[in-house]
Motif scaffolding. Structure first.
Motif, PDB file in Angstrom:
ATOM      1  N   THR A  17      13.837   6.638   9.844  1.00 46.43           N
ATOM      2  CA  THR A  17      13.482   6.524   8.439  1.00 46.43           C
ATOM      3  C   THR A  17      12.186   5.738   8.313  1.00 46.43           C
ATOM      4  N   GLY A  18      11.290   6.206   7.451  1.00 48.44           N
ATOM      5  CA  GLY A  18      10.062   5.475   7.190  1.00 48.44           C
ATOM      6  C   GLY A  18      10.316   4.292   6.279  1.00 48.44           C
ATOM      7  N   VAL A  19       9.332   3.444   6.121  1.00 47.58           N
ATOM      8  CA  VAL A  19       9.491   2.291   5.239  1.00 47.58           C
ATOM      9  C   VAL A  19       9.648   2.728   3.789  1.00 47.58           C
ATOM     10  N   PRO A  48       6.648   4.260  11.314  1.00 46.92           N
ATOM     11  CA  PRO A  48       7.365   4.210  10.036  1.00 46.92           C
ATOM     12  C   PRO A  48       6.486   3.837   8.840  1.00 46.92           C
ATOM     13  N   LEU A  49       5.300   3.271   9.098  1.00 46.74           N
ATOM     14  CA  LEU A  49       4.400   2.904   8.007  1.00 46.74           C
ATOM     15  C   LEU A  49       3.579   4.085   7.512  1.00 46.74           C
ATOM     16  N   VAL A  50       3.482   5.143   8.314  1.00 51.58           N
ATOM     17  CA  VAL A  50       2.655   6.296   7.952  1.00 51.58           C
ATOM     18  C   VAL A  50       3.246   6.991   6.724  1.00 51.58           C
ATOM     19  N   TYR A  83       0.832  -1.200   0.000  1.00 54.53           N
ATOM     20  CA  TYR A  83       0.000   0.000   0.000  1.00 54.53           C
ATOM     21  C   TYR A  83       0.866   1.250   0.000  1.00 54.53           C
ATOM     22  N   ASP A  84       0.364   2.292  -0.649  1.00 49.82           N
ATOM     23  CA  ASP A  84       1.124   3.538  -0.781  1.00 49.82           C
ATOM     24  C   ASP A  84       0.671   4.633   0.179  1.00 49.82           C
ATOM     25  N   ARG A  85      -0.594   4.562   0.600  1.00 46.43           N
ATOM     26  CA  ARG A  85      -1.158   5.647   1.428  1.00 46.43           C
ATOM     27  C   ARG A  85      -1.692   5.029   2.708  1.00 46.43           C
ATOM     28  N   VAL A  86      -0.933   5.193   3.790  1.00 49.10           N
ATOM     29  CA  VAL A  86      -1.215   4.486   5.040  1.00 49.10           C
ATOM     30  C   VAL A  86      -1.458   5.482   6.167  1.00 49.10           C
ATOM     31  N   MET A  87      -2.473   5.187   6.975  1.00 54.49           N
ATOM     32  CA  MET A  87      -2.803   5.975   8.159  1.00 54.49           C
ATOM     33  C   MET A  87      -2.848   5.034   9.354  1.00 54.49           C
ATOM     34  N   VAL A  88      -2.491   5.524  10.548  1.00 55.08           N
ATOM     35  CA  VAL A  88      -2.401   4.676  11.741  1.00 55.08           C
ATOM     36  C   VAL A  88      -3.164   5.315  12.893  1.00 55.08           C
TER      37      VAL A  88
END
Length: 270
Positions: free
Chosen positions: A238-240, A187-189, A162-167
């Motif tokens: 660093t994010g994913v 980091p997934l955001v 997925y490209d657009r992630v919210m947590v």
């Protein structure tokens, strides 16, 4: 200036004025405190499932989702499933609007958008209720601790597509647990998206209001948020996506809601 732009500026001025009114802010804080005594947030449901959220915060939910348009929402903490259903319903609405704009026929089960919920104990009656819901096809539940390495790895594996992630973080509210969740899932955001830490307002309550819980003043989601942000300039996170991972507290939501369970909890990736 268009009428829409003029009205948006008018609203922003309202929000700023309210945020700078100590009397209004104080009154709102008193209201939040007193509402907790009556478990006010337990009184509501979303499309048939108890949601256990302050209603004002559900407005923030839909604004965040509508404005950012995520493909994947990750939620820690499931309870009765109302929050999962709300996220699923907003993702379904995005699917519907995309189909309308494209002039195509909507196939509800063809969309990739979904919400993943994690809980250490998904009670059978709650699981059954969620799985029986018409939006269950947009919901994936994972049972286990949100900070267990195997669970974290599983969620990261799901998120890589997925490209657009919210947590949304709303499980165990102790400092250490929430801090571990932030390190695991922030980091997934995606850039420009949000990680919302619910119940950060515990820090602002009288100490005796959480006497029956393992969290309380000095040990709660807000202290975890501040600890996470305190060293982000030197931690070189660093994010994913391989880009620098940095968040700022978006105080605008608190200012517009005034009544919220997430003071200092709306974290925007910048």
């Amino acid at each position: 200036m268009s009428q829409e732009t003029e009205f948006a500026a008018y609203v922003q001025n309202n929000i700023a004025s309210a945020a700078n009114d100590p009397g209004f802010v104080g009154l709102s804080q008193v209201w939040v405190r007193e509402s907790i005594r009556y478990k006010y947030a337990y009184n509501f449901s979303w499309l048939g499932r108890p949601i256990i959220q302050v209603p004002q915060d559900t407005y923030a939910y839909q604004e965040l989702i509508w404005n950012y348009r995520p493909d994947l929402i990750i939620e820690t903490g499931i309870a009765h499933g109302g929050s999962l259903v709300m996220s699923a319903s907003m993702l379904a609405m995005l699917d519907y609007c995309d189909a309308v704009e494209a002039g195509t026929v909507l196939d509800p089960k063809a969309s990739r958008r979904k919400v993943v919920g994690i809980d250490i104990d998904i009670r059978p009656h709650n699981r059954a209720g969620i799985e029986a819901h018409p939006l269950q096809h947009k919901i994936q539940m994972i049972e286990g601790s949100a900070i267990d390495k195997a669970i974290v790895d599983e969620v990261h594996s799901i998120a890589k597509d997925y490209d657009r992630v919210m947590v949304f973080l709303d499980s165990n509210h102790t400092h250490d647990h929430v801090l571990a969740e932030l390190h695991a899932y922030a980091p997934l955001v995606s850039q420009g998206s949000y990680c919302v830490v619910w119940d950060s307002g515990v820090e602002d309550l009288p100490a005796d209001m959480c006497a029956d819980r393992p969290w309380g003043k000095g040990d709660n989601p807000k202290t975890a948020v501040h600890a996470y942000l305190a060293d982000q300039d030197t931690a070189s996170r660093t994010g994913v996506d391989g880009k620098p991972l940095k968040f700022e507290i978006d105080k605008m939501f608190e200012a517009k809601l005034m009544i919220s369970a997430a003071s200092d909890g709306f974290l925007k990736r910048v």
